[in-house]
Design a protein around this motif. Structure first.
Motif, PDB file in Angstrom:
ATOM      1  N   GLY A  40       0.816  -1.203   0.000  1.00 57.69           N
ATOM      2  CA  GLY A  40       0.000   0.000   0.000  1.00 57.69           C
ATOM      3  C   GLY A  40       0.849   1.253   0.000  1.00 57.69           C
ATOM      4  O   GLY A  40       1.891   1.315   0.651  1.00 57.69           O
ATOM      5  N   PHE A  41       0.401   2.277  -0.749  1.00 60.47           N
ATOM      6  CA  PHE A  41       1.141   3.525  -0.876  1.00 60.47           C
ATOM      7  C   PHE A  41       0.185   4.711  -0.757  1.00 60.47           C
ATOM      8  O   PHE A  41      -0.980   4.624  -1.126  1.00 60.47           O
ATOM      9  N   GLY A  42       0.698   5.825  -0.243  1.00 64.49           N
ATOM     10  CA  GLY A  42      -0.006   7.085  -0.340  1.00 64.49           C
ATOM     11  C   GLY A  42      -0.890   7.438   0.833  1.00 64.49           C
ATOM     12  O   GLY A  42      -0.899   6.788   1.874  1.00 64.49           O
ATOM     13  N   MET A  43      -1.644   8.508   0.662  1.00 62.69           N
ATOM     14  CA  MET A  43      -2.505   9.034   1.706  1.00 62.69           C
ATOM     15  C   MET A  43      -3.656   9.787   1.061  1.00 62.69           C
ATOM     16  O   MET A  43      -3.671  10.033  -0.133  1.00 62.69           O
ATOM     17  N   GLY A  44      -4.668  10.139   1.861  1.00 63.95           N
ATOM     18  CA  GLY A  44      -5.764  10.954   1.380  1.00 63.95           C
ATOM     19  C   GLY A  44      -6.913  10.137   0.833  1.00 63.95           C
ATOM     20  O   GLY A  44      -8.037  10.237   1.302  1.00 63.95           O
ATOM     21  N   ASN A  45      -6.632   9.315  -0.188  1.00 64.14           N
ATOM     22  CA  ASN A  45      -7.672   8.437  -0.742  1.00 64.14           C
ATOM     23  C   ASN A  45      -7.329   6.976  -0.457  1.00 64.14           C
ATOM     24  O   ASN A  45      -7.794   6.072  -1.136  1.00 64.14           O
ATOM     25  N   TYR A  46      -6.537   6.751   0.578  1.00 64.30           N
ATOM     26  CA  TYR A  46      -5.999   5.421   0.875  1.00 64.30           C
ATOM     27  C   TYR A  46      -7.109   4.491   1.357  1.00 64.30           C
ATOM     28  O   TYR A  46      -7.894   4.841   2.231  1.00 64.30           O
ATOM     29  N   LYS A  47      -7.183   3.304   0.788  1.00 67.94           N
ATOM     30  CA  LYS A  47      -8.247   2.342   1.096  1.00 67.94           C
ATOM     31  C   LYS A  47      -7.658   1.129   1.825  1.00 67.94           C
ATOM     32  O   LYS A  47      -7.484   0.061   1.261  1.00 67.94           O
ATOM     33  N   ASP A  48      -7.350   1.330   3.091  1.00 64.67           N
ATOM     34  CA  ASP A  48      -6.772   0.272   3.912  1.00 64.67           C
ATOM     35  C   ASP A  48      -7.709  -0.924   4.009  1.00 64.67           C
ATOM     36  O   ASP A  48      -7.275  -2.078   3.976  1.00 64.67           O
ATOM     37  N   SER A  49      -9.003  -0.671   4.123  1.00 63.39           N
ATOM     38  CA  SER A  49      -9.964  -1.767   4.290  1.00 63.39           C
ATOM     39  C   SER A  49      -9.918  -2.728   3.117  1.00 63.39           C
ATOM     40  O   SER A  49      -9.958  -3.952   3.288  1.00 63.39           O
ATOM     41  N   LYS A  50      -9.822  -2.188   1.917  1.00 61.05           N
ATOM     42  CA  LYS A  50      -9.814  -3.030   0.728  1.00 61.05           C
ATOM     43  C   LYS A  50      -8.519  -3.839   0.634  1.00 61.05           C
ATOM     44  O   LYS A  50      -8.517  -5.028   0.309  1.00 61.05           O
ATOM     45  N   MET A  51      -7.391  -3.205   0.946  1.00 63.17           N
ATOM     46  CA  MET A  51      -6.103  -3.889   0.783  1.00 63.17           C
ATOM     47  C   MET A  51      -5.901  -4.969   1.842  1.00 63.17           C
ATOM     48  O   MET A  51      -5.315  -6.008   1.568  1.00 63.17           O
ATOM     49  N   GLU A  52      -6.399  -4.721   3.037  1.00 65.54           N
ATOM     50  CA  GLU A  52      -6.324  -5.757   4.073  1.00 65.54           C
ATOM     51  C   GLU A  52      -7.135  -6.986   3.654  1.00 65.54           C
ATOM     52  O   GLU A  52      -6.708  -8.135   3.816  1.00 65.54           O
ATOM     53  N   THR A  53      -8.306  -6.745   3.076  1.00 63.97           N
ATOM     54  CA  THR A  53      -9.154  -7.842   2.599  1.00 63.97           C
ATOM     55  C   THR A  53      -8.467  -8.628   1.497  1.00 63.97           C
ATOM     56  O   THR A  53      -8.467  -9.866   1.491  1.00 63.97           O
ATOM     57  N   LEU A  54      -7.855  -7.921   0.548  1.00 64.59           N
ATOM     58  CA  LEU A  54      -7.181  -8.579  -0.569  1.00 64.59           C
ATOM     59  C   LEU A  54      -6.070  -9.504  -0.084  1.00 64.59           C
ATOM     60  O   LEU A  54      -5.972 -10.662  -0.496  1.00 64.59           O
ATOM     61  N   ALA A  55      -5.201  -8.989   0.787  1.00 64.65           N
ATOM     62  CA  ALA A  55      -4.082  -9.799   1.266  1.00 64.65           C
ATOM     63  C   ALA A  55      -4.561 -10.967   2.111  1.00 64.65           C
ATOM     64  O   ALA A  55      -4.039 -12.085   2.011  1.00 64.65           O
ATOM     65  N   ASP A  56      -5.570 -10.728   2.960  1.00 71.82           N
ATOM     66  CA  ASP A  56      -6.092 -11.775   3.836  1.00 71.82           C
ATOM     67  C   ASP A  56      -6.672 -12.917   3.020  1.00 71.82           C
ATOM     68  O   ASP A  56      -6.337 -14.094   3.229  1.00 71.82           O
ATOM     69  N   LYS A  57      -7.526 -12.599   2.061  1.00 72.03           N
ATOM     70  CA  LYS A  57      -8.178 -13.634   1.269  1.00 72.03           C
ATOM     71  C   LYS A  57      -7.268 -14.207   0.190  1.00 72.03           C
ATOM     72  O   LYS A  57      -7.535 -15.286  -0.346  1.00 72.03           O
ATOM     73  N   GLY A  58      -6.195 -13.513  -0.127  1.00 71.14           N
ATOM     74  CA  GLY A  58      -5.298 -13.964  -1.181  1.00 71.14           C
ATOM     75  C   GLY A  58      -4.104 -14.759  -0.689  1.00 71.14           C
ATOM     76  O   GLY A  58      -3.144 -14.973  -1.435  1.00 71.14           O
TER      77      GLY A  58
END
Length: 653
Positions: free
Chosen positions: A412-430
């Motif tokens: 994950g990179f960046g700030m402001g429009n960062y979607k931590d919820s989505k990336m955590e889900t992707l890594a967890d399920k992947g």
């Protein structure tokens, strides 16, 4: 004349520019001559920035005509320094605690608190006209293929857009409902999956170094604890993992016990690791057009390319409004070709993340290595807005793909429009891991220092089940791991997915335990049942065992799990007699509870966590534990005049 025209054409095609910049480096110290990590360094009159690393070092390229650097860090006077003849500029800060109530360092500038609305002020690219660009197949041995869509640029980098402040609710985090105390009589079993992710810590660091306390849901205590390496012995037999325990009084409530469970994965030398089939899946949408996004992605992945071996292969897939292949599978020895493909990326347009993921998995399957490390590595801010984009959409997509034997790691990179919820889900399920990279030092930690742990699975579907002895344990609470808790029946079900561990990984989990006979304010009570009469239960009171820990995992190529167990006896150590790792990890847990303002923090204080962590730095040769102490000190200052970032909960995107 023809030769001159050829040279000019070559310069135009390659985007070559003469090197008129100076490479300035140095170290930043506080007024006690201690190196300061996380200091923001800005070239005045430009968008060029960097941060000091864990040892206070920085390096930055200063364009011709720019002569001044500005150094900013919460709690210290900002320093603007004119560059002289020397290319080494060391900086010594002076404390400015009296100014904390007036000024907070936010993004790339200081703002008066009266101008802030309580939301974090961040940097976001201004929207601009969409241009027509093409993706081209980089394989010289195949016919050129053009993907005709108008959302991303691959070729010579376009100028960086101007920036304007953005609202904080462009960021999203899954809501966390803290684990509560359970009574050992009624719920003797506690089951959870391991978690080796560390994204929460570096993201929390980003908020604090930016002058604000993080939102509570950004604080996942287990990820903060597991950011750090711990000195645990690896397995001595032929098994992939070893388990360790340590028991002492809880620092925040000495009437309670604190149990540390530590797991260590076997470390395999790099030259013995299996061959890798990697697909870099890179977000090149418009939201990535920021200095701390796509440029940092490119620098990070090029460091990883330097580690590739002859037996490794890399392909590159990108996505914006659609997805395309810019580099087919290429041998790890052909580093120049891979790096050129990375260098030629630039950003613009919307974000079809789902299409990119599908294409990346297809390329990984086409080049699948039996008994190898097959992995998609997604680099993004998570802001998907075309096609399948919700957290549920992403979960379904990844769940359908993970049976292919291909893992998904998320950077994950960046700030402001960062979607931590989505990336955590992707890594967890992947079946992968998730890291947040806020600077090049963090990229080096994730992709170089922890190369084996990040990329190579040693044990998969790792889960634990603890049975507490009601004769010794009145109540217990798992600290963190809220999104990893499992039903007790899932422990013996090999079809239930759980977390994976990589080469050399360590995992730490804490249980806070209320011994029998200690007054407990958290367990609660219920009225006696009307239709059922409780039957007397005989406990193993003669036993000195507090609990039994069962540990289940699978070999990387197996679908059948193995199980082992260890008993923990009611023989707590004095806190001072525990290992430095125990005390440091406990300090991080206490710090996390304070940041969350946990209702279970009890007698936790910043001073106590800082003191315990400072005394337990141990062999901190990388400087990460010293950086934590500085971070906790900054958070303590912020807590006196709190400015807490507010963001959307997941699903409100």
């Amino acid at each position: 004349m023809k030769q001159l025209l050829v040279i000019l054409m070559f310069i135009g095609l390659t985007g070559f520019t003469p090197n008129n910049s100076r490479h300035i480096s140095g170290t930043v110290y506080d007024d006690a001559n201690t190196a300061l990590p996380g200091v923001l360094v800005v070239v005045n009159g430009s968008n060029i920035t960097t941060q000091t690393d864990a040892k206070g070092h920085y390096a930055i390229d200063v364009p011709k005509g720019k002569t001044m650097l500005t150094f900013s860090f919460l709690g210290f006077e900002r320093q603007s320094i004119t560059i002289g003849k020397s290319n080494v500029v060391d900086v010594y800060f002076k404390s400015a605690t009296s100014q904390l109530s007036e000024v907070a360092v936010v993004g790339y500038q200081a703002q008066k608190k009266m101008s802030m609305t309580g939301s974090v002020s961040v940097i976001k690219p201004a929207s601009g006209a969409t241009k027509q660009y093409n993706f081209k197949n980089a394989d010289k041995n195949k016919s050129t293929t053009t993907f005709g869509y108008a959302d991303a640029t691959i070729g010579n980098a376009a100028p960086v857009a101007e920036y304007k402040p953005a609202i904080a609710d462009d960021e999203s985090y899954k809501g966390i409902t803290e684990n509560t105390f359970k009574t050992a009589v009624n719920e003797p079993l506690s089951t959870f999956s391991v978690d080796v992710d560390a994204a929460s810590y570096s993201n929390v660091r980003r908020f604090i170094n930016g002058g604000q306390l993080p939102p509570a849901d950004a604080v996942r205590i287990e990820e903060m604890i597991n950011y750090f390496n711990y000195n645990l012995a690896g397995p001595t037999d032929n098994e992939p993992v070893a388990i360790h325990t340590e028991l002492a009084a809880a620092p925040w409530n000495t009437q309670h016990r604190l149990l540390r469970i530590g797991i260590k994965a076997k470390t395999i030398p790099t030259d013995k690791l299996p061959a890798s089939n990697l697909v870099f899946l890179i977000d090149v949408s418009g939201s990535m057009n920021m200095p701390n996004k796509l440029p940092l992605v490119k620098s990070s992945l090029k460091m990883l390319v330097d580690k590739l071996r002859p037996q490794d292969k890399v392909a590159i897939v990108v996505y914006a409004g659609a997805a395309g292949v810019v580099l087919p599978a290429t041998k790890g020895t052909d580093k120049e070709t891979i790096n050129n493909a990375i260098d030629n990326l630039s950003a613009g347009g919307s974000t079809a993340g789902g299409e990119g993921i599908k294409l990346a998995y297809k390329i990984a399957k086409d080049n699948f290595m039996k008994n190898g490390n097959n992995r998609v590595m997604l680099a993004t801010d998570g802001d998907f807005n075309v096609g399948a984009s919700s957290d549920d959409d992403m979960e379904k997509l990844i769940t359908s793909e993970r049976e292919s034997g291909i893992s998904l790691s998320v950077l994950g990179f960046g700030m402001g429009n960062y979607k931590d919820s989505k990336m955590e889900t992707l890594a967890d399920k992947g079946n992968g891991n998730y890291a947040y990279i806020d600077n090049i030092t963090e990229a080096r930690k994730t992709l170089i220092s922890e190369f084996g742990g990040t990329l190579f699975t040693i044990a998969k579907d790792v889960k634990l089940q603890i049975e507490f002895n009601p004769a010794k344990v009145q109540a217990y609470r798992l600290v963190g791991y809220e999104n990893r808790v499992m039903a007790k029946e899932d422990f013996n079900n090999d079809k239930k997915d759980a977390g994976d561990m990589g080469s050399g990984h360590t995992v730490t989990a804490f249980y806070e335990i209320v011994p029998v006979g200690v007054k407990d304010d958290y367990s609660g009570s219920v009225d006696p049942l009307k239709y059922q009469k409780p039957k007397p239960v005989t406990y193993a009171s003669a036993s000195d065992e507090m609990m039994t820990i069962k540990f289940r995992y699978k070999q990387p190529t197996s679908s059948v799990s193995k199980v082992s167990q260890v008993a923990v006896f009611d023989k707590p150590l004095d806190l001072k007699a525990t290992s430095t790792d125990f005390r440091f990890a406990a300090a991080v847990a206490e710090f996390g509870m304070l940041l969350r303002d946990s209702r279970f923090k009890q007698h936790s204080t910043y001073d106590q966590a800082i003191k315990m962590a400072r005394a337990a730095k141990g062999d901190d040769h990388e400087g990460y534990r010293a950086e934590f102490v500085k971070l906790a000190e900054s958070a303590k200052l912020l807590s006196k005049n709190p400015v807490t970032a507010t963001v959307n909960e997941a699903g409100d995107e």
